[in-house]
Structures are given as C-alpha cells and as structure tokens.
Design a protein around this motif. Structure first.
Motif, short mmCIF file in Angstrom:
data_model
loop_
_atom_site.label_atom_id
_atom_site.label_comp_id
_atom_site.label_asym_id
_atom_site.label_seq_id
_atom_site.Cartn_x
_atom_site.Cartn_y
_atom_site.Cartn_z
N ARG A 80 -3.47 11.05 -1.29
CA ARG A 80 -4.49 10.22 -1.38
C ARG A 80 -4.62 9.57 -2.53
O ARG A 80 -4.80 8.22 -2.76
CB ARG A 80 -6.10 10.88 -1.11
CG ARG A 80 -7.16 9.99 -1.32
CD ARG A 80 -8.55 10.79 -0.93
NE ARG A 80 -8.51 11.24 0.35
CZ ARG A 80 -9.34 11.80 0.94
NH1 ARG A 80 -10.49 12.13 0.13
NH2 ARG A 80 -9.51 12.55 2.11
N LEU A 83 -1.85 6.95 -2.33
CA LEU A 83 -2.46 5.61 -1.80
C LEU A 83 -3.42 4.95 -2.66
O LEU A 83 -3.16 3.67 -2.71
CB LEU A 83 -3.19 6.14 -0.27
CG LEU A 83 -2.60 6.69 0.71
CD1 LEU A 83 -3.28 7.42 1.89
CD2 LEU A 83 -1.58 5.54 1.22
N CYS A 87 -2.59 0.98 -3.35
CA CYS A 87 -3.83 -0.08 -3.20
C CYS A 87 -4.21 -0.86 -4.45
O CYS A 87 -4.29 -1.89 -4.60
CB CYS A 87 -4.95 0.66 -2.83
SG CYS A 87 -4.79 1.20 -1.08
N LEU A 188 2.19 1.03 2.02
CA LEU A 188 1.06 1.92 2.39
C LEU A 188 1.24 2.79 3.58
O LEU A 188 0.79 4.20 3.74
CB LEU A 188 -0.41 1.45 2.49
CG LEU A 188 -0.87 0.78 1.25
CD1 LEU A 188 -2.16 -0.13 1.12
CD2 LEU A 188 -0.76 1.78 -0.07
N VAL A 192 1.48 7.18 4.19
CA VAL A 192 0.60 7.70 5.04
C VAL A 192 1.75 8.78 6.33
O VAL A 192 1.38 10.07 6.41
CB VAL A 192 -0.19 7.08 6.02
CG1 VAL A 192 -0.95 7.82 7.00
CG2 VAL A 192 -1.20 6.44 5.04
#
Length: 448
Positions: A80, A83, A87, A188, A192
């Motif tokens: 996380r 990520l 972002c 991204l 994941v």
C-alpha cells in the motif's frame, strides 16, 4: 511477506516492479534539469539560489516523510505504501506541467509544491522498495536485488535529462511531465499484481514479541556501526551531489563541449554498474569484511576527488583524463558502499523485530540527505575557495571520517566485543533455511 527466490517468476516480478518504480521516479525528478533554469528565469526571473531550492525541496520532503511511511507500512502494509508512492509521483509530475500557465512568484510556489509532492512520493516508494527487498529476499538475492535497484536509480537519473531535453525542444514544457506521469499510472496495476500482501512481518512480531524488541529508527541509529555505515552512504551520495553543480563549470573551463560533459557523467554510471555486477558475480561479500568494503570505498572516492582538479597539493597540471579517472573512482567507491549497505545494517540490527523496515527507512533517508546537501556543499565550497581546493577539502574530510570509522570498529570489537548478529532459525527476516538453502552470508561472523 513470503520468502521468494530472485530467479523465480514471482521474485523476478517483485524485483522488476521495484526497479521500474524507482527508475520512473528518478526520471521524473531529473526530466526538468536541461530546461528548468531557463524556464524559471523567463517566467519568474528566478535566481540561481531559487532554482537550487526547487531542486532541493524534493529531497527534503523525501527525508522528512520517510520515517512516517516506515511506521505506516507496519500497519497498512508495504504494498500500500508503494502504491501511495506511485500515486503521489503521478500527481506531482503531471501537476508540474500546470506551471506553464503561471508567471512570477506563483510559478515558483507551484513548482515548489509539486516538487514536494514528488518528494513525499519518493519517500513512500523508496522506503517500501528497500523494505520489500529486505523482507522478500534472502542472502545473496538481497545483494543482487539492491544492485538492480541502484542501477535502475542511476539510469533513471541519467536518462531523465536526455528525455526531458528532447521532449522540451520538440513538443514543449508540458508534455515531458504528462508522459512520465502517465507511465506512473500504468505502473500501479503492475504493483498490485506483482507485489505480495504483507502477512509474515505481522506474525513475526506476535511470535517473537516476548523475545525481542521492535526495531525503531532511533534504536538502530544509536548503534555506532549502523550510524557510521549510514553516514558512509550519505557521504557517497553527497559526493555525487557535490559534483552536479561544480564539475560542469570546471569542465567548461577545460573547453569541454556539452556532449562531452554528458559523457563524463555517463562514465560514473558505467563504472558503478560494472563494479556492482562484478561484486555480485565474484561474490565478493563472501570473502571480504562488509565494513572493509565500505571503508575501502570511502578511500577510493577520496582519491578520485583529489584527481578531478587535480589537488593543488600535488602541484601537477590538469589533464583531461584525470576527470575520467575521478569519475571511475567515484563509481567504484559508491558501488562498494551501496551494494553491501543493507546486509551490513541488517547484520547489526537483526536482533530487533522487523528490522528491515527501519533499515529501509535509514537507507532512504541517507540517500535523500546526501542528494539534498551535496549540491549546497559543493557550490558553497567552490564559491569560497575554488574547485581545486573544494575537492581537496572534501577528500580530506572523507579520509578523516574513514579513519574515525576504523577506530570505532576496532574499539567496539576489541574493547566492547561487539560483533554482527548471527541469524538463527528464529530470525525470519534474515534467514529461512527451509526455503533458501544457500548459507546466509550474514551468518559469517567475519562480516563486520
């Protein structure tokens, strides 16, 4: 996180994803190098100091945010945090393009804000990346992954200005940032898919909470070996930052063309990559003390700095080839320091729970600190005493630091009997003989 082997499909994907994220991150930071100074002067009549501040803001933001993301990753998970880094990198990079419609001080304010966003993204991506490598891989796979990661960082920093210059010249100010920001977005889904969820670190804390304390940044940095090892990395990064504003001016006085100046900086990256791969190929860390490699790397960097001008102490004429040899020495020295940084720091901190998370934060902070301070130190010394004496003073400081480092290690070893921690079956972050049969190089007590 489950233990993976680097040559497996899952391990290769994790390493590739981490490398791609850091490659794009550093490309986005350096894409503006060829044209931002002129653009800032045209739009806001910015001074050299204001332009330098715009570059430093990013690394200061990364330096401040790294400890926060280390703590947050323990609760939310490393994937996380990675990520979040991607972002923020996308948002900061694409938002920078909006500066094209602004003028005056508003232009500089907007650039500063977006660079800070990029820096926070780097703090998240870098902290998560190093932590994932330390958690997912074992033994020699850690070293190989770090080599790939550092080469990706270097290539990103080297290719970014080239791409930025070409795109700016042919399609304008906006598109370099939009294109690279879009690549962030495309990464991204890969993060994941490729990076596993955190499970093992949480279980490890619960299982060993009664036996071992949790690692914290302050606990680790209070260990003298960790402190001096980290400061060695700061000096290595700082050495590169020292040369960013000063070496081009010195080369212009030697009548180097802009293209040849680019080649000089490329020599460093080639030397760094070659030395790093050779260390892994010959498995150097199996036969040489990790602390010896770091200290030897410091002395090599110092010798390189004495050659750049060259040092007035030698009373010899400046030769073009001195600069290239200096860059080769810098590349080899930084390779010796950086490749064994994570194994070295883990060897002195593995008796704590989740040490890899805090070691990752330390690595990210050291790189950000060196990047932020390096250009300021270089420019300040050059303006005060000139390039030849500036490089000489810096080389002397590195040598004094290396000698102090040696004294600290000797006192700690022979007076306090402090040695690296030997991993056991109860150290899941460092050793897992059931899934990785190669003997862990950190288990060798000679690696001080």
């Amino acid at each position: 996180m489950a233990v993976l082997e680097l040559h497996s499909r899952a391990g290769s994907l994790v390493s590739l994803t981490t490398c791609l994220l850091m490659f794009i991150s550093y490309s986005s930071f350096t894409v503006l190098v060829p044209f931002f100074g002129d653009a800032a002067e045209a739009k806001a009549n910015a001074t050299e100091i204001e332009v330098g501040i715009m570059f430093s803001i990013l690394f200061v933001a990364s330096l401040i945010s790294s400890p926060f993301f280390t703590s947050y990753s323990k609760r939310a998970g490393r994937r996380r945090v990675m990520l979040i880094g991607g972002c923020l990198g996308a948002v900061g990079t694409m938002s920078f393009a909006l500066a094209s419609i602004l003028d005056g001080k508003l232009f500089l304010v907007w650039c500063g804000v977006t660079r800070a966003i990029q820096g926070v993204g780097l703090g998240a991506a870098g902290t998560a990346g190093y932590s994932i490598i330390g958690s997912v891989f074992r033994g020699e796979d850690i070293v190989r992954s770090l080599v790939y990661l550092q080469v990706a960082v270097g290539l990103g920093g080297m290719i970014g200005p080239v791409v930025g210059g070409v795109l700016y010249e042919y399609i304008g100010f906006v598109y370099p940032f939009i294109i690279i920001g879009s690549v962030f977005v495309l990464l991204l889904p890969l993060i994941v898919y490729a990076v596993p969820e955190d499970t093992e670190p949480v279980m490890s804390v619960r299982r060993f909470a009664k036996k071992r304390e949790d690692a914290t940044f302050l606990r680790l940095i209070a260990i003298p070996e960790v402190l001096f090892g980290s400061l060695s990395a700061v000096l290595g990064v700082l050495a590169g930052g020292f040369l960013d504003p000063t070496l081009p001016r010195h080369l212009e006085r030697l009548h180097f063309s802009y293209s040849l100046i680019g080649v000089v900086f490329m020599v460093y990256m080639i030397a760094y990559a070659a030395a790093s791969f050779l260390q892994v190929y010959f498995r150097l860390i199996h036969f040489v003390h990790l602390s010896f490699l770091i200290i030897f790397g410091l002395f090599i960097i110092a010798c390189g700095f004495l050659l750049y001008a060259p040092s007035p102490i030698f009373r010899i004429r400046s030769q073009v080839w001195f600069v290239f040899v200096g860059q080769i020495f810098l590349g080899i020295g930084n390779s010796l320091i950086f490749v064994c940084q994570m194994p070295y720091l883990l060897s002195y901190s593995s008796h704590y729970n989740n040490a890899s998370d805090e070691v990752a934060a330390i690595l990210n902070i050291t790189f950000a600190l060196g990047d932020a301070v390096g250009p300021l130190v270089g420019s300040g010394l050059e303006s005060a005493i000139g390039f030849p004496w500036a490089t000489t003073v810096f080389a002397g400081f590195i040598m004094v630091f290396a000698l102090t480092y040696i004294c600290v290690l000797l006192v700690r070893k022979y007076v306090y009997n402090v040695r690296p921690h030997v991993p056991t079956e109860e150290s899941p972050l460092l050793n897992n003989r059931s899934t990785y049969n190669t003997p862990h190089f950190l288990a060798d007590s000679k690696n001080i």
